[in-house]
Design an enzyme around this catalytic site. Structure first.
Site, short mmCIF file in Angstrom:
data_model
loop_
_atom_site.label_atom_id
_atom_site.label_comp_id
_atom_site.label_asym_id
_atom_site.label_seq_id
_atom_site.Cartn_x
_atom_site.Cartn_y
_atom_site.Cartn_z
N THR A 12 -2.87 1.92 -5.37
CA THR A 12 -4.18 1.83 -5.16
C THR A 12 -4.94 1.95 -4.03
O THR A 12 -6.24 2.24 -3.99
CB THR A 12 -4.75 0.89 -6.17
OG1 THR A 12 -4.09 -0.48 -5.49
CG2 THR A 12 -3.98 0.88 -7.54
N VAL A 15 -3.85 3.99 1.80
CA VAL A 15 -2.36 5.03 2.13
C VAL A 15 -1.91 5.20 0.88
O VAL A 15 -1.39 6.44 0.46
CB VAL A 15 -1.64 3.92 3.00
CG1 VAL A 15 -0.27 4.64 3.02
CG2 VAL A 15 -2.30 3.87 4.33
N SER A 40 -4.37 -5.13 -10.65
CA SER A 40 -4.19 -3.97 -11.12
C SER A 40 -3.12 -3.46 -12.13
O SER A 40 -2.99 -2.56 -12.91
CB SER A 40 -3.72 -2.80 -10.00
OG SER A 40 -4.68 -2.99 -9.07
N CYS A 155 -1.16 3.89 12.88
CA CYS A 155 -1.73 5.20 13.06
C CYS A 155 -2.33 5.76 14.34
O CYS A 155 -1.99 6.92 14.65
CB CYS A 155 -2.73 5.50 11.87
SG CYS A 155 -3.93 3.96 12.02
N GLY A 187 -8.90 4.21 8.18
CA GLY A 187 -7.85 3.49 8.65
C GLY A 187 -8.13 1.93 8.25
O GLY A 187 -7.11 1.18 8.19
N HIS A 255 -8.02 10.04 13.54
CA HIS A 255 -8.17 9.22 14.99
C HIS A 255 -8.08 10.00 16.11
O HIS A 255 -7.22 10.76 16.34
CB HIS A 255 -7.08 8.12 14.62
CG HIS A 255 -7.29 7.08 13.86
ND1 HIS A 255 -8.28 6.81 13.13
CD2 HIS A 255 -6.12 5.99 13.70
CE1 HIS A 255 -7.97 5.91 12.26
NE2 HIS A 255 -6.84 5.22 12.65
N ASN A 342 -5.00 9.98 10.76
CA ASN A 342 -4.29 8.96 10.52
C ASN A 342 -4.02 8.44 8.95
O ASN A 342 -3.29 7.81 9.08
CB ASN A 342 -5.70 7.71 10.60
CG ASN A 342 -6.92 8.08 9.70
OD1 ASN A 342 -7.50 8.91 9.76
ND2 ASN A 342 -7.09 6.92 9.03
#
Ligand SMILES: NC(=O)C1=CN([C@@H]2O[C@H](COP(=O)(O)OP(=O)(O)OC[C@H]3O[C@@H](n4cnc5c(N)ncnc54)[C@H](OP(=O)(O)O)[C@@H]3O)[C@@H](O)[C@H]2O)C=CC1
Ligand SMILES: N[C@@H](CC(=O)OP(=O)(O)O)C(=O)O
EC number: 1.2.1.11
Length: 364
Positions: A12, A15, A40, A155, A187, A255, A342
């Site tokens: 969720t 990433v 969740s 990242c 990020g 980034h 990223n």
């Protein structure tokens, strides 16, 4: 090649959502199970997540019921991608490995373990061989494949090492490196993430723990493996000085890093030789024929005002890294600006590409 069943932990989050997008479009993987926090679990994915991607939530995923992150619910998965909050990733990922699962993790928890590969798949996929050695040794003894974990780097570290590796291959070791990052808000994740009040009309010159990660992870990724092929041997601090300064800026994805570095060997190469080595670098994932491997690993941009996040982050679908403003540095040898996506090559995309490499090598 048969389709591999994929699980996503932390599905969720920032990433996790990127994993979902990449997996639903992928020819080798299908989503088999999704996991997140007990808050969740039990809800359909569309209700459990606050979808924040510019592409719509794939319909096929919205009705999947989110599970608690317990190995039993993921037992049938060929591979499990983790985008778990690092506070919980340690215990959960360990339980998955002990249950015999193949885990590819974005979390920081196991990156510094001497036997765990820390992989930027366009840069050091050969570090996966340490896991391959363990798997093959078990096979030779007639045992079943052991569980294992492969970590994806921080990242910003992914963007930083991308231009360095081709240059070290071509011109020898780098002994001094500085990096100033301008990091996107994706990020920082979603829980709680960066508030608008903090980031709009602003720059925040601190990201907790980030500078240490860039300074340490770079040396493991550019480092080697012991003679037995069992443990990693990061570059010693005495051989390479790395100094990082990290900033959060009002960019959603991508980034940017302003870097300067010096080669150990004198005299250093010319600017033209540096650009040529970057442009000609071809990653092993491409040579292996991996679906997501960038056609051009490093894009060397000649325009004086590039790379820019909004214009350049999606090169090679976010798997390519852009480099611009390559020039001599009056203090070290060279300076340049690097841009990487990223949440793709710095996170979920790197995980997917590692999964493709594992599949190509018969490890999942
Ligand atoms: N964003 C990025 O660019 C990068 C992130 N990373 C790393 O990847 C990981 C994920 O980051 P990001 O997506 O940004 O973080 P988010 O905060 O956006 O997502 C965290 C995820 O962890 C889940 N989670 C929280 N608590 C628990 C729990 N008790 N048990 C199980 N799952 C839980 C959340 O589920 P729920 O929604 O139910 O709370 C959510 O799915 C982190 O370790 C981060 O450091 C690494 C490289 C880059
Ligand atoms: N800290 C990074 C993202 C991240 O979570 O990295 P790590 O997995 O190394 O903690 C950022 O804020 O942009």
């Amino acid at each position: 090649m048969s389709i591999k069943k994929a699980g996503v932990l932390g599905a969720t989050g920032s990433v996790g959502q990127r994993f979902i997008l990449l997996l639903t479009q992928h020819p080798e993987f299908e989503i088999h199970a999704l996991g997140a926090s007990p808050r969740s679990a039990g809800k359909p994915y569309s209700q459990a997540t606050a979808w924040r991607q510019t592409e719509l939530l794939p319909e096929s995923v919205g009705n999947i019921v989110v599970q608690e992150c317990k190995p039993e619910a993921f037992a049938d998965c060929d591979i499990v991608f983790s985008g778990l909050d690092a506070k919980y990733a340690g215990d959960i990922e360990q339980a998955f490995v002990e249950a015999g699962l193949a885990v590819v993790s974005n979390a920081k928890n196991y990156r510094r373990e001497p036997t765990v590969p820390l992989v930027v798949p366009i840069i050091n996929p050969e570090h996966i061989d340490v896991v391959a050695n363990r798997v093959n040794a078990a096979k030779a003894k007639g045992e079943k494949r052991p569980g294992f974990i492969i970590c994806i780097s921080n990242c910003s570290t992914a963007g930083l090492v991308a231009p360095l590796k081709p240059l070290v291959d071509a011109f020898g070791p780098i002994d001094a490196l500085t990096a100033t990052t301008l990091q996107a808000i994706s990020g920082a994740g979603f829980s709680p993430g960066v508030s608008g009040m903090d980031i709009l009309d602003n720059i925040v010159p601190f990201i907790s723990g980030e500078e240490d990660k860039l300074e340490w992870e770079t040396k493991k990724i550019l480092g080697g493996v012991n003679a037995e092929g069992t443990e990693f041997t990061p570059i010693p601090d005495s051989d390479m000085k790395v100094s990082a300064q990290c900033n959060r800026v009002p960019v959603i994805d991508g980034h940017t890093e302003c870097i300067s570095f010096r080669f150990a060997k004198r005299p250093p190469p010319s600017v033209e030789q540096v650009k040529k080595a970057l442009a000609e670098y071809e990653c092993d994932a491409k040579k292996l024929g991996c679906h997501s491997a960038p056609k051009q690993t490093i894009h060397v941009l000649e325009q004086q005002d590039r790379p820019q996040p909004r214009l350049d982050r999606d090169r090679d679908n976010g798997y390519g890294v852009s480099v611009g403003r390559v020039r001599e540095d009056p203090v070290l040898d060279f300076k340049m600006v690097v841009l990487s996506h990223n949440t793709i090559i710095g996170a979920a995309g790197a995980g997917i590409l590692i999964g493709e490499i594992l599949n190509a090598k018969g490890l999942i």
